[in-house]
Design an enzyme around this catalytic site. Structure first.
Site, PDB file in Angstrom:
ATOM      1  N   GLU A   1      -9.898  -2.085   5.004  1.00  0.00           N
ATOM      2  CA  GLU A   1     -10.540  -1.780   6.273  1.00  0.00           C
ATOM      3  C   GLU A   1     -11.820  -2.609   6.430  1.00  0.00           C
ATOM      4  O   GLU A   1     -12.440  -2.997   5.440  1.00  0.00           O
ATOM      5  CB  GLU A   1     -10.889  -0.288   6.329  1.00  0.00           C
TER       6      GLU A   1
ATOM      7  N   HIS B   1      -7.502  -4.894   9.848  1.00  0.00           N
ATOM      8  CA  HIS B   1      -7.150  -4.662   8.439  1.00  0.00           C
ATOM      9  C   HIS B   1      -5.853  -5.385   8.062  1.00  0.00           C
ATOM     10  O   HIS B   1      -4.964  -5.588   8.883  1.00  0.00           O
ATOM     11  CB  HIS B   1      -7.122  -3.168   8.078  1.00  0.00           C
TER      12      HIS B   1
ATOM     13  N   ASN C   1      -7.957  -3.005  13.988  1.00  0.00           N
ATOM     14  CA  ASN C   1      -9.337  -3.260  13.523  1.00  0.00           C
ATOM     15  C   ASN C   1      -9.393  -4.480  12.590  1.00  0.00           C
ATOM     16  O   ASN C   1     -10.424  -4.739  11.991  1.00  0.00           O
ATOM     17  CB  ASN C   1      -9.889  -2.027  12.802  1.00  0.00           C
TER      18      ASN C   1
ATOM     19  N   ASP D   1       0.805  -1.217   0.000  1.00  0.00           N
ATOM     20  CA  ASP D   1       0.000   0.000   0.000  1.00  0.00           C
ATOM     21  C   ASP D   1       0.845   1.278   0.000  1.00  0.00           C
ATOM     22  O   ASP D   1       2.070   1.231   0.175  1.00  0.00           O
ATOM     23  CB  ASP D   1      -0.974   0.000   1.202  1.00  0.00           C
TER      24      ASP D   1
HETATM   25  C1  F6R Z   1       1.349  -1.583   6.164  1.00  0.00           C
HETATM   26  C2  F6R Z   1       0.039  -2.195   6.228  1.00  0.00           C
HETATM   27  C3  F6R Z   1      -0.765  -2.238   7.473  1.00  0.00           C
HETATM   28  C4  F6R Z   1       0.035  -2.499   8.740  1.00  0.00           C
HETATM   29  C5  F6R Z   1      -0.861  -2.450   9.969  1.00  0.00           C
HETATM   30  C6  F6R Z   1      -0.095  -2.672  11.242  1.00  0.00           C
HETATM   31  O1  F6R Z   1       1.896  -1.709   4.870  1.00  0.00           O
HETATM   32  O2  F6R Z   1      -0.398  -2.639   5.225  1.00  0.00           O
HETATM   33  O3  F6R Z   1      -1.760  -3.230   7.331  1.00  0.00           O
HETATM   34  O4  F6R Z   1       0.643  -3.752   8.644  1.00  0.00           O
HETATM   35  O5  F6R Z   1      -1.502  -1.216  10.024  1.00  0.00           O
HETATM   36  O6  F6R Z   1       0.753  -1.577  11.445  1.00  0.00           O
HETATM   37  P1  F6R Z   1       1.881  -1.628  12.570  1.00  0.00           P
HETATM   38  O7  F6R Z   1       2.856  -2.642  12.122  1.00  0.00           O
HETATM   39  O8  F6R Z   1       2.458  -0.255  12.589  1.00  0.00           O
HETATM   40  O9  F6R Z   1       1.198  -2.026  13.860  1.00  0.00           O
END
Ligand code: F6R
Length: 242
Positions: A143, A138, A136, A67
């Site tokens: 989402e 994702h 959440n 992303d």
């Molecule tokens: C990042 C991504 C997100 C993160 C998720 C967890 O490329 O796709 O899904 O993996 O938000 O973020 P952290 O690792 O900061 O807890």
């Protein structure tokens, strides 16, 4: 699903890095699906160390990221392109033209999404997709909602996601409201998936994703449908599992 609970974050990082390096030894031209956020930073540090020691090469590998934020230039400190350069790409020998991250500042975001899918088609499929998980549920920036999108698309970020990521931007108002993300279909097409989570704050959502119903209300629960998923947790995130 293969669930492993490691003794420490270091063990977790080393284990994930060893799986990635192992793949590259058997398939040097592998396509890696990469993630950003706080979770993979230690894994990338390990991979960079292994590269420095001559234990792995990325010279023939491809990388495609999950992303990118909409509206940030690629050299913005918080862009995921910049993140990948800083935490991994500039420390290893991967050719930058082999790395694909959507340009969130492109004029035509639809074309950018299509180009991302095309890059995966050309050099893929993704051999190994690394994932973190949002509080959440994702994965990528897919989402929770009533429906999910299969392919790479533009998404409105959940307020919980923006709040969680405000720590990188200093203030929530600076966090972009949209992102480009691989869809769940794109993610599930990877041959192997490694989901990594650490910390007590991830325990509830990990339990829901792995043991709850498969539902768009928790996008990570769709991983239950994939035939080759490795879940790596530390004691805090996986303590409920014993
Ligand atoms: C990042 C991504 C997100 C993160 C998720 C967890 O490329 O796709 O899904 O993996 O938000 O973020 P952290 O690792 O900061 O807890």
């Amino acid at each position: 699903m293969n669930i492993r609970i490691l003794n420490s974050r270091e063990d977790l990082n080393a284990t994930a890095a060893a799986v990635i390096a192992g793949l590259l030894l058997t398939k040097p031209q592998a396509m890696l699906g990469l993630a950003t956020g706080s979770t993979p930073i230690g894994i990338y540090r390990h991979l960079a160390d292994m590269y420095r020691k001559g234990q792995v090469s990325f010279a023939r590998a491809y990388a495609v990221n999950l992303d990118e934020y909409v509206g940030l230039s690629q050299n913005h400190p918080q862009s995921y392109r910049n993140f990948m350069n800083e935490h991994l790409f500039r420390h290893i020998d991967i050719p930058i033209p082999h790395t694909h991250i959507p340009d969130g500042n492109a004029n035509d975001l639809e074309a950018e999404c299509a180009a991302h899918e095309q890059a995966i088609l050309e050099h893929g499929p993704v051999d190994l997709q690394l994932l973190g998980i949002g509080h959440n549920g994702h994965i990528g920036f897919n989402e929770p909602g009533h429906s999910l999108t299969g392919y790479t698309h533009v998404v409105d970020l959940d307020e919980r996601t923006r709040t969680a990521n405000a720590r990188f931007f200093g203030h929530i108002d600076a966090v972009p409201k949209q992102a480009v993300t691989m869809g769940v279909g794109t993610i599930l097409k990877a041959k192997q998936i490694i989901l990594v989570a650490f910390g007590a704050d991830k325990a509830d959502i990990i339990k829901r994703a792995l043991t709850g119903p498969v539902t768009t209300a928790c996008p990570a629960s769709l991983l239950q449908c994939h035939p080759n998923v490795l879940i790596l947790l530390d004691q805090e995130a996986g303590g409920w599992f014993h």
